[in-house]
Design a protein around this motif. Sequence first.
Motif, short mmCIF file in Angstrom:
data_model
loop_
_atom_site.label_atom_id
_atom_site.label_comp_id
_atom_site.label_asym_id
_atom_site.label_seq_id
_atom_site.Cartn_x
_atom_site.Cartn_y
_atom_site.Cartn_z
N PHE B 101 0.86 -1.19 0.00
CA PHE B 101 0.00 0.00 0.00
C PHE B 101 0.89 1.24 0.00
O PHE B 101 1.75 1.39 0.87
N THR B 102 0.70 2.08 -1.02
CA THR B 102 1.55 3.27 -1.16
C THR B 102 0.70 4.52 -0.91
O THR B 102 -0.32 4.73 -1.59
N PHE B 103 1.14 5.31 0.03
CA PHE B 103 0.39 6.53 0.41
C PHE B 103 1.19 7.76 -0.02
O PHE B 103 2.38 7.89 0.33
N THR B 104 0.56 8.64 -0.78
CA THR B 104 1.19 9.92 -1.11
C THR B 104 0.61 10.96 -0.16
O THR B 104 -0.62 11.10 -0.08
N LEU B 105 1.48 11.65 0.57
CA LEU B 105 0.98 12.59 1.59
C LEU B 105 0.56 13.92 0.97
O LEU B 105 1.17 14.37 -0.01
N ARG B 106 -0.44 14.54 1.58
CA ARG B 106 -0.85 15.88 1.13
C ARG B 106 0.26 16.87 1.42
O ARG B 106 0.96 16.73 2.43
N GLN B 107 0.37 17.88 0.58
CA GLN B 107 1.44 18.86 0.75
C GLN B 107 1.01 19.96 1.74
O GLN B 107 -0.17 20.31 1.80
N GLY B 108 1.98 20.45 2.48
CA GLY B 108 1.73 21.62 3.33
C GLY B 108 1.00 21.32 4.64
O GLY B 108 0.55 22.24 5.32
N VAL B 109 0.90 20.04 5.00
CA VAL B 109 0.22 19.71 6.27
C VAL B 109 1.18 19.97 7.42
O VAL B 109 2.35 19.56 7.38
N LYS B 110 0.69 20.67 8.44
CA LYS B 110 1.55 21.01 9.58
C LYS B 110 1.00 20.44 10.87
O LYS B 110 -0.22 20.33 11.05
N PHE B 111 1.94 20.11 11.77
CA PHE B 111 1.55 19.74 13.13
C PHE B 111 1.25 21.01 13.93
O PHE B 111 1.65 22.11 13.54
N HIS B 112 0.61 20.81 15.08
CA HIS B 112 0.29 21.96 15.94
C HIS B 112 1.54 22.68 16.43
O HIS B 112 1.47 23.83 16.87
N ASN B 113 2.70 21.99 16.39
CA ASN B 113 3.95 22.65 16.80
C ASN B 113 4.63 23.38 15.64
O ASN B 113 5.74 23.88 15.77
N GLY B 114 3.97 23.42 14.49
CA GLY B 114 4.48 24.17 13.35
C GLY B 114 5.32 23.35 12.38
O GLY B 114 5.63 23.81 11.28
N LYS B 115 5.69 22.15 12.78
CA LYS B 115 6.55 21.31 11.93
C LYS B 115 5.73 20.70 10.79
O LYS B 115 4.58 20.33 10.98
N GLU B 116 6.36 20.59 9.60
CA GLU B 116 5.63 20.02 8.47
C GLU B 116 5.63 18.48 8.52
O GLU B 116 6.63 17.86 8.89
#
Lengths: 314, 524
Positions: B101-116
């Motif tokens: 199973f290959t997952f392509t991640l959405r671009q520009g998603v950030k954690f609540h600590n600001g890290k991508e």
Amino acid sequence: MARIILTRMAHSVPILLIIAVLAFFLMQLLPGDPAVLMAGDGASEAAIQEIRTRLHLDLPLVQQLGSWLLQLARGDLGSSLQLNQTVVSAVAERLPVSASLAVVSLAITVPAGIVLGVAAAHARGTWLDSLAMAVALIGVSVPSFWIAILSVILFSVTLGWLPSAGYVPLSDGVGPWFQALLQPALVLALFQIGFLARMTRSAMLDVLDQDFIRTARAKGVAETGVVWTHAFRNTFIAVLTVVGYIASLLIGGSVIVEQVFALPGVGRLVVQAVLTRDYPLVQGSLLLFGFIFVLINIFTDILYTLVDPRVRYD
Amino acid sequence: MVKSLLSRHVSRRADKLGIATAALAAVLLASSAGLAQTRNDTIVYGNVAGPATLDPYVGSSTTDLEVMHHLFEGLVGMDEGYAAKPMLASKVDASPDSKTFTFTLRQGVKFHNGKELTSADVKASFERYAKVSPNASALSDVEAYETPDPRTFVIRLSKANAVFLDVLKSPVYPFVILPAEQKDKPAREVEAIGTGPYKLAEWRKDSHLLLERFDGYAPDETGKPADGLVGKKTADAKFVRYRFMPEANARVASLQTGESDIIANVPLDMEKRLAGRPDIVATKLLGCQQYFIINTQQSPTDKPEMRQAIRAAMGVDEMIPALGRPAKRSHAMTIPGGEYYNGDLNSQYYDQKNPKLAAELAKKAGYKPGEKIRFMTTAAYPAFRDSSLVLSEQLKEAGIESEIQLVDWGTNAANMQSGNGNWNISATSFCSNPNLGPQQWKFMIYNFPHVKGDTALDQNFDKFYASPELANRKAAWNEIEKIVLNQAYMIKVADTGNINAYNKNKVDGFSDYYINRFWNVKIK
């Protein structure tokens, strides 16, 4: 006085030790496994066993008790299995709520209970006595959850005077704090008023039959003076004992009122801990309650010396 | 001299009282200041309790999950119809053999600590899940995780699993993504940092929890708004305040007085208190199912005929009013409308209400008159206790004696899982399993009734997991459901649900779902 306090504290050590051992075994008597509850529905046996091992719940009982007592000797009450915090911090976080409720409730209970008890004793055998004791009996007999529900429907939903539930810390302002606590404190006080009134009445009846009361009346002292200065002052030790006892009950014993009014106090904490088999939290909280009871008793003893100079411990 | 002694005495009294007063004030004031919120930017929601933990990998109760799904997101999630849809992934490719199973991640998603968000976070999250989650066995067939680039994550399985994405969509023990730095944190000790539309602002256990809008949130612009747990999520309200109110009266009163905007778990008998208020809407969602679980390892219910006798004695119409919550007759182990719902296929095992047949089956099982069937139930859930009482009476009509043991829910749940406690029948309800499909049912089907050595059941589950075509999986499920109901491992009572209520003059956009969601909900 400091020596007396220290001696009393030293005397409390064996009591606390007995509480510790009893609390430990009482929790073990309950069926149920905290590891299963922590793992949640659908957890595998391996996951449950892993939790059991991690929390040392798989060790023999005597070994678990021994290590807990050693831990206590180091001044460590341990950590909650469910809350991810130490027992001391879990209790300390909730103590302001229970203490606030206790203070407001006592502030209502003490004057109301005393006035009712004194009035009933003074008017012994009259309709006022019957009425006061009927009120006291209702307070003691009616379940507090029922009174609480009716009170919310009347004061919150119908009249809109008081908030229906929740706690506002004192740091957010005395007004909102008092408003949030008034209703639960009144409900809680209703039971305690009944208890205090009955005890006060009984103590007053003993004193009112004494010779010095008759002498005071014969000397022409006004009836208010007879009742409050001569009679009531002589019942004060008994009344203070009851107030101390009520204060002890209020700290950990207001579970139902905390539940109905959604107050995050220590009573709810302990009930929740029992239900989730959070052994360290129940054991540690019971021990802390024991310590608070001891402190309240010492404080009451000190108050004896203030209200009655004849009482001396040295 | 006298005055001096008196003043010293008074001063010592004042000192003692002063110290006591100061100590008391310190205790009363010992609490932190809250965040500034107003009623115009805060949704106030009242529920029975708060979360026990905010570590998503050990979160299983509704009260845990309804907070967690605002804070965290997974690669895939479930949509309004409970089907798996991409969430943090923009695309998912499954190999034809259902092993890669290959997952392509959405671009520009950030954690609540600001890290991508990168694939390294995803890999670390799955590795932590395998270490700490009670549901770690779901990943037992994983052969390898690969991160060929920061936006691609690959899972390789050793065995074909056609429903692997359905496994990953599970809202219970959710497979959500945490920052890689949290990889080595033990269970229940992670910081609540996710990629969800809300971040954690304050949590006072037993009192309330506050979520605050995450301004760096990257919504899925391609999704429908508020589509189950996926889609385009917008945090319209700046704050969401969860109030923990165990007492139903307090919750109802708080909605009536306007102290809460939305409340959950309104008991059926209290619904009428809301009836006279045109501004208050009460909604019912039948998302759960109640069952009697029959212990197959405890005599006399270790014999199939005895279990079938209990099923034959049971009548549903007398039982539904005893549940005290919204309930509807249904024989199926899935929710109508779901892709595994099979109509009337296995309805012959439901609501038999045939005491004569029950007596015959009991006799065939070797039941001796006077022998007691032991119920284990709890007063913590009146629906379980009261339906057990009704079944006990129905068994009596068939000449089967029983006794009811009341324990607290913790003991009940633990004994149901372990098989200890000498019980034959216990009651429980399932909320996620009927919605999410057979892969979610498997554990409960085997473990609660303690099923052992049922090869037909094993074979059908194997067939289910190995079939890439939905039609074959449905056929396998039909057989599984038939075995469970026919063998009376579980006896279905009804589809059940909860009542939520909200003030329509105050909130806009709130709708019922498996868990309550507050994104795309506006304060008026």
